[in-house]
Write an enzyme that holds these catalytic residues in place. Structure first.
Site, mmCIF file in Angstrom:
data_model
loop_
_atom_site.group_PDB
_atom_site.id
_atom_site.type_symbol
_atom_site.label_atom_id
_atom_site.label_comp_id
_atom_site.label_asym_id
_atom_site.label_seq_id
_atom_site.Cartn_x
_atom_site.Cartn_y
_atom_site.Cartn_z
ATOM 1 N N HIS A 1 44.807 36.683 56.147
ATOM 2 C CA HIS A 1 45.457 35.368 56.095
ATOM 3 C C HIS A 1 44.962 34.445 57.224
ATOM 4 O O HIS A 1 45.722 33.598 57.702
ATOM 5 C CB HIS A 1 46.984 35.494 56.114
ATOM 6 C CG HIS A 1 47.533 36.031 54.815
ATOM 7 N ND1 HIS A 1 48.124 35.241 53.865
ATOM 8 C CD2 HIS A 1 47.551 37.290 54.305
ATOM 9 C CE1 HIS A 1 48.500 35.979 52.833
ATOM 10 N NE2 HIS A 1 48.154 37.238 53.077
ATOM 11 N N GLY B 1 43.148 44.815 38.983
ATOM 12 C CA GLY B 1 44.341 44.729 39.828
ATOM 13 C C GLY B 1 44.230 45.498 41.138
ATOM 14 O O GLY B 1 45.235 45.875 41.731
ATOM 15 N N GLY C 1 42.941 44.407 43.945
ATOM 16 C CA GLY C 1 42.829 43.541 45.117
ATOM 17 C C GLY C 1 41.379 43.363 45.537
ATOM 18 O O GLY C 1 41.083 43.103 46.698
ATOM 19 N N ASP D 1 37.555 34.960 49.361
ATOM 20 C CA ASP D 1 37.127 35.730 48.184
ATOM 21 C C ASP D 1 35.843 35.152 47.594
ATOM 22 O O ASP D 1 34.884 35.867 47.320
ATOM 23 C CB ASP D 1 38.229 35.713 47.104
ATOM 24 C CG ASP D 1 39.569 36.187 47.630
ATOM 25 O OD1 ASP D 1 39.600 36.823 48.697
ATOM 26 O OD2 ASP D 1 40.588 35.906 46.979
#
Ligand code: GLA
Length: 381
Positions: free
Chosen positions: A33, A122, A124, A172
């Site tokens: 983050h 799924g 990540g 990403d």
């Protein structure tokens, strides 16, 4: 995968594709983050990803298919609308189509489009960024443009933020675009500026996917985003990356406790990313591993985006031989843990971790020994 997508495209659409593009999934190595807070982050592209095959159509129809679902989804050439239900996945390529003119670029009119993936679903590993980048390369290739990597990366993020509706940072898409085999991608998210750092020989990645996902994961991500913006405002800076650890400590009394915890995670995480780059350059994998585990503990206690499942995996992994460190990878609130290991960590150790997890939670995590790979590119056919 190349032979498979060529043959699937012929089966579904009865013709040959004109363009094939591929974009990898990614591991968030360290820098949790930090991206939308103007900080720095390290990630790795892996050797699995999303493939897109494409051929133009003269009638303006846009026809989408994927290896996951049998049906062809037709979207009229008129206004690009968000899709719901089984067609939802087409929001990624449609988001790119919508982003092209918004970014001053031209896109194709009608086409046949097929997506295939060898990324575990799924987990990540950011299949969304991979499909965005592969689609962007295919659509730009179709109109004869040869975009800079950065253009493709920014298109992907624009689609995710403005069409899909997730307020993600550049991590990403940046890693999927700039990945390089045996390297980590370092992003200074404020530029953004992208460079690579060699991965020391003998370093291995293992992914443990819990298949758990908090029902409110998207809402929690947006909430953390807001909390960070509020903390920055209270500190009188545009972004949390502008706060030094000393300035934050001095402001502790002025911030509410939650804002302080979020800000402390981000500020210290940015310092851990810098320390990890130094340790990588010194081939000091033990030090890198300690930073990874410290990052997880900070997610657990300060940013509060971990879960009991992720914590257990980190606890078991860090008590297992040949593991340098482990942490949740990606947004958190479920998903996967990555471990940095030496070559001696193998299937037997991974099984032990999976069994310890199953003893507590019933189900087994999926285990993937991931290798680094190259960034998004057109594939010669
Ligand atoms: C998700 C987002 C990224 C980043 C990470 C957390 O993967 O898509 O932009 O914010 O979470 O570091």
């Amino acid at each position: 995968m190349k032979a498979a997508i060529l043959s699937k495209f012929r089966n579904v659409f009865g013709r040959q594709p004109e363009i094939v593009a591929r974009a990898p999934g990614r591991i968030e190595f360290i820098g949790n983050h930090t991206d939308y807070n103007g900080g720095t982050v390290l990630g790795a592209a892996i050797d699995r990803g999303v493939w897109v095959a494409y051929a133009s159509r003269a009638d303006g129809q846009r026809r989408f298919a994927s290896d996951q679902r049998g049906e062809i989804i037709s979207v009229p050439a008129a206004a690009i609308q968000r899709q719901e239900g089984p067609a939802r996945w087409t929001n990624y390529p449609l988001g790119i189509l919508a982003s092209l003119p918004e970014s001053g670029l031209r896109g194709p009119a009608g086409f046949d489009y097929l997506a295939m993936s060898d990324l575990p679903a799924g987990a990540g590993l950011s299949s969304s960024a991979a499909i965005e980048l592969a689609s962007a390369l295919a659509f730009l290739g179709a109109v004869g443009s040869e975009p800079e990597r950065e253009t493709v990366v920014k298109l992907g993020r624009h689609a995710e933020n403005h069409f899909v509706g997730v307020p993600c940072g550049i991590l990403d898409q940046g890693v999927s675009g700039f990945g390089r085999e045996n390297h980590l991608v370092f992003i200074d998210c404020r530029g953004p500026r992208f460079t690579t750092v060699p991965m020391p020989a003998g370093a291995h990645f293992w992914i443990f996917n819990t298949h758990t996902k908090h029902a409110l994961v998207d809402g929690f991500y947006a909430q953390r985003h807001r909390e960070c913006a509020e903390a920055a405002r209270a500190l009188g800076v545009p972004l949390l990356a502008d706060v030094s650890p000393d300035a934050l400590a001095a402001a502790a009394d002025r911030l509410n406790p939650v804002a302080f915890k979020r800000a402390r995670h981000v500020v210290e995480e940015i310092a851990r990313v810098a320390a990890a780059v130094t340790a990588l350059r010194q081939d000091d994998l033990a030090a890198v591993g300690r930073l990874l585990t410290a990052s997880h503990r900070s997610s657990q206690t300060l940013f509060e985006n971990s879960t009991p499942e992720l914590d257990l995996l980190v606890d078991v992994l860090t008590g297992t031989a040949h593991v340098h460190g482990a942490r949740l990878t990606g947004g958190g609130f479920g998903g996967a843990v990555m471990a940095l290991t030496s070559a001696e960590f193998g299937d037997a150790q991974a099984r032990g971790v999976a069994e310890a997890y199953a003893a507590r939670f019933g189900a087994r995590p999926d285990v993937l020994h991931a290798r680094t790979g190259d960034g998004a590119a057109l594939v010669a056919i």
